[in-house]
Design a protein around this motif. Structure first.
Motif, PDB file in Angstrom:
ATOM      1  N   GLY A  86       0.554  -1.758  -0.214  1.00  0.00           N
ATOM      2  CA  GLY A  86      -0.103   0.301  -0.021  1.00  0.00           C
ATOM      3  C   GLY A  86       1.150   1.144  -0.028  1.00  0.00           C
ATOM      4  N   GLN A  87       1.366   1.573   0.692  1.00  0.00           N
ATOM      5  CA  GLN A  87       2.399   2.361   1.079  1.00  0.00           C
ATOM      6  C   GLN A  87       3.523   2.965  -0.749  1.00  0.00           C
ATOM      7  OE1 GLN A  87       2.478   4.542   2.871  1.00  0.00           O
ATOM      8  NE2 GLN A  87       1.213   3.518   4.528  1.00  0.00           N
ATOM      9  N   ARG A  88       3.886   1.438  -0.717  1.00  0.00           N
ATOM     10  CA  ARG A  88       4.774   1.794  -2.632  1.00  0.00           C
ATOM     11  C   ARG A  88       3.743   2.465  -3.430  1.00  0.00           C
ATOM     12  NH1 ARG A  88       9.072  -3.105  -2.121  1.00  0.00           N
ATOM     13  NH2 ARG A  88       9.917  -1.765  -0.940  1.00  0.00           N
ATOM     14  N   LEU A  89       2.252   1.754  -3.317  1.00  0.00           N
ATOM     15  CA  LEU A  89       2.002   2.527  -4.284  1.00  0.00           C
ATOM     16  C   LEU A  89       1.299   3.897  -3.999  1.00  0.00           C
ATOM     17  CD1 LEU A  89      -1.095  -0.491  -4.793  1.00  0.00           C
ATOM     18  CD2 LEU A  89       0.646   0.078  -6.300  1.00  0.00           C
ATOM     19  N   MET A  90       0.706   4.270  -2.932  1.00  0.00           N
ATOM     20  CA  MET A  90       0.587   5.174  -2.524  1.00  0.00           C
ATOM     21  C   MET A  90       1.745   6.278  -2.977  1.00  0.00           C
ATOM     22  SD  MET A  90      -1.543   5.674   0.653  1.00  0.00           S
ATOM     23  CE  MET A  90      -0.616   7.237   1.713  1.00  0.00           C
ATOM     24  N   HIS A  91       3.216   5.899  -3.047  1.00  0.00           N
ATOM     25  CA  HIS A  91       4.140   7.103  -2.808  1.00  0.00           C
ATOM     26  C   HIS A  91       4.663   7.058  -4.345  1.00  0.00           C
ATOM     27  CE1 HIS A  91       8.463   7.839  -3.124  1.00  0.00           C
ATOM     28  NE2 HIS A  91       8.985   6.829  -3.849  1.00  0.00           N
ATOM     29  N   ASP A 124      -6.395  13.843  -1.399  1.00  0.00           N
ATOM     30  CA  ASP A 124      -6.669  12.530  -2.685  1.00  0.00           C
ATOM     31  C   ASP A 124      -6.330  11.033  -2.229  1.00  0.00           C
ATOM     32  OD1 ASP A 124      -8.868  14.187  -3.480  1.00  0.00           O
ATOM     33  OD2 ASP A 124      -8.452  14.404  -5.204  1.00  0.00           O
ATOM     34  N   ILE A 125      -5.228  11.404  -2.341  1.00  0.00           N
ATOM     35  CA  ILE A 125      -4.003  10.511  -2.965  1.00  0.00           C
ATOM     36  C   ILE A 125      -3.902   9.386  -1.378  1.00  0.00           C
ATOM     37  CG2 ILE A 125      -1.354   9.086  -2.669  1.00  0.00           C
ATOM     38  CD1 ILE A 125      -1.488  10.897  -4.721  1.00  0.00           C
ATOM     39  N   GLN A 129      -5.117   5.829   1.399  1.00  0.00           N
ATOM     40  CA  GLN A 129      -4.456   5.111   1.806  1.00  0.00           C
ATOM     41  C   GLN A 129      -5.157   3.685   2.513  1.00  0.00           C
ATOM     42  OE1 GLN A 129      -1.581   6.828   4.180  1.00  0.00           O
ATOM     43  NE2 GLN A 129      -1.681   5.675   6.323  1.00  0.00           N
ATOM     44  N   SER A 130      -6.544   4.250   2.940  1.00  0.00           N
ATOM     45  CA  SER A 130      -6.789   2.670   3.779  1.00  0.00           C
ATOM     46  C   SER A 130      -6.816   1.864   2.680  1.00  0.00           C
ATOM     47  CB  SER A 130      -8.002   3.084   4.993  1.00  0.00           C
ATOM     48  OG  SER A 130      -8.949   3.623   3.447  1.00  0.00           O
ATOM     49  N   VAL A 131      -7.474   2.347   1.550  1.00  0.00           N
ATOM     50  CA  VAL A 131      -8.461   1.317   0.536  1.00  0.00           C
ATOM     51  C   VAL A 131      -6.942   0.852  -0.777  1.00  0.00           C
ATOM     52  CG1 VAL A 131      -8.629   0.648  -1.938  1.00  0.00           C
ATOM     53  CG2 VAL A 131      -9.978   2.549  -0.310  1.00  0.00           C
ATOM     54  N   LEU A 132      -5.820   1.232  -0.279  1.00  0.00           N
ATOM     55  CA  LEU A 132      -4.390   0.673  -0.996  1.00  0.00           C
ATOM     56  C   LEU A 132      -3.702  -0.147   0.014  1.00  0.00           C
ATOM     57  CD1 LEU A 132      -3.616   3.254  -2.875  1.00  0.00           C
ATOM     58  CD2 LEU A 132      -4.303   1.822  -3.861  1.00  0.00           C
ATOM     59  N   THR A 133      -3.424   0.394   1.586  1.00  0.00           N
ATOM     60  CA  THR A 133      -2.924  -0.502   1.920  1.00  0.00           C
ATOM     61  C   THR A 133      -3.556  -1.487   3.039  1.00  0.00           C
ATOM     62  OG1 THR A 133      -3.515   0.785   4.065  1.00  0.00           O
ATOM     63  CG2 THR A 133      -0.869   1.361   3.131  1.00  0.00           C
ATOM     64  N   THR A 134      -5.118  -1.432   3.395  1.00  0.00           N
ATOM     65  CA  THR A 134      -5.977  -2.228   4.678  1.00  0.00           C
ATOM     66  C   THR A 134      -6.921  -3.731   3.602  1.00  0.00           C
ATOM     67  OG1 THR A 134      -6.603  -0.495   5.477  1.00  0.00           O
ATOM     68  CG2 THR A 134      -4.993  -1.392   6.552  1.00  0.00           C
ATOM     69  N   THR A 135      -7.521  -1.919   2.719  1.00  0.00           N
ATOM     70  CA  THR A 135      -9.053  -3.107   2.099  1.00  0.00           C
ATOM     71  C   THR A 135      -7.975  -4.329   1.077  1.00  0.00           C
ATOM     72  OG1 THR A 135      -9.913  -0.701   2.241  1.00  0.00           O
ATOM     73  CG2 THR A 135     -10.499  -2.408   0.748  1.00  0.00           C
ATOM     74  N   ALA A 136      -6.884  -4.130   0.750  1.00  0.00           N
ATOM     75  CA  ALA A 136      -7.121  -5.116  -0.277  1.00  0.00           C
ATOM     76  C   ALA A 136      -6.489  -6.419   0.812  1.00  0.00           C
ATOM     77  CB  ALA A 136      -5.522  -5.390  -0.834  1.00  0.00           C
ATOM     78  N   GLY A 137      -6.037  -6.418   1.382  1.00  0.00           N
ATOM     79  CA  GLY A 137      -5.852  -7.286   2.842  1.00  0.00           C
ATOM     80  C   GLY A 137      -6.450  -8.159   3.552  1.00  0.00           C
ATOM     81  N   SER A 305     -16.701   3.712  -2.560  1.00  0.00           N
ATOM     82  CA  SER A 305     -16.226   5.190  -2.311  1.00  0.00           C
ATOM     83  C   SER A 305     -15.010   5.875  -2.818  1.00  0.00           C
ATOM     84  CB  SER A 305     -16.358   5.641  -0.849  1.00  0.00           C
ATOM     85  OG  SER A 305     -16.071   4.742  -0.353  1.00  0.00           O
ATOM     86  N   SER A 306     -14.016   5.014  -2.841  1.00  0.00           N
ATOM     87  CA  SER A 306     -12.514   5.299  -2.724  1.00  0.00           C
ATOM     88  C   SER A 306     -12.407   5.052  -4.870  1.00  0.00           C
ATOM     89  CB  SER A 306     -11.541   4.185  -2.839  1.00  0.00           C
ATOM     90  OG  SER A 306     -11.591   3.347  -3.186  1.00  0.00           O
ATOM     91  N   LEU A 307     -13.453   5.253  -5.656  1.00  0.00           N
ATOM     92  CA  LEU A 307     -13.221   5.230  -7.317  1.00  0.00           C
ATOM     93  C   LEU A 307     -13.137   6.564  -6.894  1.00  0.00           C
ATOM     94  CD1 LEU A 307     -15.772   2.505  -7.997  1.00  0.00           C
ATOM     95  CD2 LEU A 307     -13.125   2.282  -8.165  1.00  0.00           C
ATOM     96  N   ALA A 308     -14.579   7.428  -6.740  1.00  0.00           N
ATOM     97  CA  ALA A 308     -14.365   8.567  -6.757  1.00  0.00           C
ATOM     98  C   ALA A 308     -12.434   9.447  -6.603  1.00  0.00           C
ATOM     99  CB  ALA A 308     -15.289   9.423  -5.882  1.00  0.00           C
ATOM    100  N   LEU A 309     -12.320   9.094  -6.012  1.00  0.00           N
ATOM    101  CA  LEU A 309     -10.718   9.363  -5.626  1.00  0.00           C
ATOM    102  C   LEU A 309      -9.798   8.753  -6.626  1.00  0.00           C
ATOM    103  CD1 LEU A 309     -10.188   9.038  -1.519  1.00  0.00           C
ATOM    104  CD2 LEU A 309     -10.990  11.002  -3.164  1.00  0.00           C
TER     105      LEU A 309
END
Ligand SMILES: Nc1ncnc2c1ncn2[C@@H]1O[C@H](COP(=O)(O)OP(=O)(O)OP(=O)(O)O)[C@@H](O)[C@H]1O
Ligand SMILES: [Mg+2]
Length: 584
Positions: A86-91, A124-125, A129-137, A305-309
């Motif tokens: 998640g953090q790599r994706l955000m970065h 927005d990014i 964060q929560s979608v990319l770091t935790t949601t997937a897992g 809701s993250s799709l809008a972001l």
């Protein structure tokens, strides 16, 4: 569109597939381990306790402890891997957006509010964060727990499993309803956040504060902010409320599930040997099913809701600069002295200006020979700064060409052009840093002697040495701890450090007294012989000694010549001269 977006989101995850496989494996392992619990429980209830076998109870209890330890360990591995991905994706998203913003041209920034841009990069990014770091897992965890529990339930008793499935339609219905509401609200919310931070950025900047205070509008500003904040609070409130009732009713339904099982077990299947152990194990599994089902519901909502972001971030990634870098840039021949700038029949209209008259320049042809000193004068709004922007390629002409030593500036890389042509703009920008740091922005490796050389020429060295911290004095936000003329001289010194072969001053000495201005220009001439100098000025004193003076009016060059020639003929220049003369 929606499909394209999901492909793009999937594309973001693709480089991390190894870690994703690891996450999947740990999750599957954890689920498999966890569902052994109810079976151990059934053995305790149905075999060990009725048979009075303490040894077996201890063994089974030990098994339960082992299960807890193993699943905790797996959870740690999974959370770590998810956080890394998640953090790599955000970065990488942050950097990609920032890099594209740096590529975008000036016209974008004159149209867009600064706060809007900040929100997209920071807000927005971060929202993702929560979608990319935790949601997937968590999504994988929830799904695999559900699958595992269902399998275990079927193994325990398939008929009771079927009874439990009445919950599924309720679940789907709630998910779809709430999802739609949330997705819309998420978009609205980000817009409101942007609006608020734009307003804060604008009104609480130095210029905004001066404006507000000097016009006595500070309270109105606070009132406007109150409205913006209230809008945001309303949206947040709606978002928080959306689905609360639905998930509450969902929880009530799930809470009554065990009762359904007891009834079914007593009234329907008792004769078929459903043991107490099975019923207890089964209801235990059901509770194990409820939380992943609940979190699945929440996660689907979050993802929606993250799709809008994602859309907002992708929008910014897709913006294309109107002034593009050349694919294969050309080199300029090396030259320490001046260079030639040629305007060939150049026209330019600001895209945002739909006015019929004015705005930009029209069919300008000017030849600035190497090493010459050229002045531009003319009424305000006549297009002088526009010409300067075209020379530095902040805009591209709509027609005609701007050539530097015979090369179209569109064929030069940004670095090459910036090395050759330097500008001090009408409204120079200083960073909130020390004087030395501001100067070194032009040349990071400049020595102290070089800084002082540039400042001496810009007539600011003495002033700096009298400051308590000298070159380490901080200039404040936008340089507002300095006077207007000090800011201008510091900006000139910064440009001199870069030492370009063409120097453009757009009203760069307008805030200096005439004596300092004259001294500065004379120092430049002596200290930087042979440079091409383009001076835009309203005060004729600054350009009086230029080799050629071009007079502009309504986007066109209407007169050209040296001071003597222009002053001697009846025309715009003579008019300006007469108007500026102070008569006793
Ligand atoms: N970003 C912009 N979008 C639309 N129109 C613009 C923009 N910048 C400048 N203009 C218009 O283009 C015209 C020329 O502007 P320019 O800044 O070149 O004038 P100038 O000669 O430098 O004036 P001044 O002496 O006041 O600095 C003006 O009419 C101005 O309103
Ligand atoms: Mg101007």
């Amino acid at each position: 569109m929606a499909n394209l977006r999901s492909k793009r989101i999937a594309g973001l995850f693709r480089p991390h597939w190894k870690r994703l496989v690891l996450i999947g494996a740990t999750v599957a392992g954890a689920s498999a381990v966890t569902i052994t619990n109810p079976f151990l429980l059934r053995e305790i209830l149905d075999t060990a306790i009725p048979g009075q076998r303490p040894g077996l109870i201890s063994l089974l209890a030990l098994g339960m402890i082992a299960v807890a330890v193993a699943s905790a360990l797996l959870a740690v591995v999974q959370a770590t891997a998810s956080a890394v991905v998640g953090q790599r994706l955000m970065h990488s998203l942050r950097v990609a957006v920032y890099a594209n913003m740096q590529r975008l041209s000036l016209d974008f920034y004159t149209r867009t509010k600064a706060g809007e841009i900040q929100t997209r990069i920071a807000g927005d990014i971060t929202g993702l964060q929560s979608v990319l770091t935790t949601t997937a897992g968590q999504l994988i965890t929830a799904i695999s727990s559900i699958v595992a529990s269902l399998v275990a339930m079927v193994v325990l008793d398939w008929r009771l499993t079927l009874v439990s499935l009445v919950i599924v339609p309720v679940f789907v219905w709630i998910g779809r309803r709430v999802g739609r509401v949330r997705q819309n609200l998420a978009g609205v919310k980000q817009q409101r956040v942007s609006a608020m931070s734009s307003f804060v950025g604008e009104s609480l900047s130095i210029s905004g504060i001066i404006l507000g205070k000097s016009f006595g509008r500070t309270q109105d500003m606070t009132k406007q902010f109150t409205e913006l904040s209230d809008d945001l609070a309303q949206t947040e409130f709606k978002a928080a409320l959306a689905g609360r009732w639905h998930s509450a009713s969902f929880q009530m339904v799930t809470a009554s599930l065990p009762i359904l099982i007891y009834w079914s077990a007593i009234f329907t299947f008792t004769g078929d040997g459903v043991s107490v152990g099975t019923i207890v194990a089964f209801t235990a599994l059901q509770t194990q099913l409820v939380w992943p089902a609940n979190s699945l519901l929440r996660l689907i909502l979050e993802a929606r809701s993250s799709l809008a972001l994602f859309d907002r971030v992708f929008d910014y990634l897709d913006l294309v600069p109107s002034v593009a870098e050349p694919r294969s840039p050309r080199d300029l021949p090396r030259s320490r002295a001046g260079r030639r700038i040629e305007f060939r029949d150049v026209s330019f209209t600001y895209s945002s200006a739909e006015r019929t008259s004015g705005g930009g320049v029209h069919r300008v042809s000017v030849d600035i020979v190497p090493g010459s000193k050229v002045g531009f004068v003319g009424e305000t709004g006549s297009g002088k700064s526009t010409l300067a922007m075209l020379m530095t390629r902040l805009y591209d002409p709509s027609e005609g060409q701007v050539l530097l030593d015979g090369v179209d500036v569109r064929e030069l890389s940004r670095e090459t052009l910036a090395d050759a042509v330097g500008i001090v703009t009408q409204d120079p920008y200083l960073l909130h840093a020390s004087i030395a740091e501001n100067l070194r922005f032009a040349r990071p490796d400049a020595t102290q002697e070089q800084l002082e050389w540039a400042c001496q020429m810009a007539q600011i060295h003495e002033f700096i040495t009298e400051l308590p911290d000298g070159y380490d004095s901080v200039v404040g936000e936008r340089g507002y701890q300095l006077s207007g003329g000090e800011r201008q001289r510091l900006s000139i010194a910064r440009l001199l450090l870069k030492d370009p072969s063409v120097i453009i001053f757009d009203e760069a000495t307008s805030a200096l007294d005439t004596l300092t201005e004259t001294r500065l220009l004379a120092a430049l001439e002596a200290g930087l012989p042979g440079r091409t100098m383009v001076i835009i000025a309203h005060r004729l004193a600054a350009i009086r000694r230029a080799d050629v003076i071009h007079v502009m009016s309504q986007g066109q060059v209407v007169e050209s010549g040296d001071h003597g020639q222009l002053a001697g003929q009846v025309g715009e220049y003579a008019g300006l001269l007469a108007a500026s003369a102070i008569r006793p």
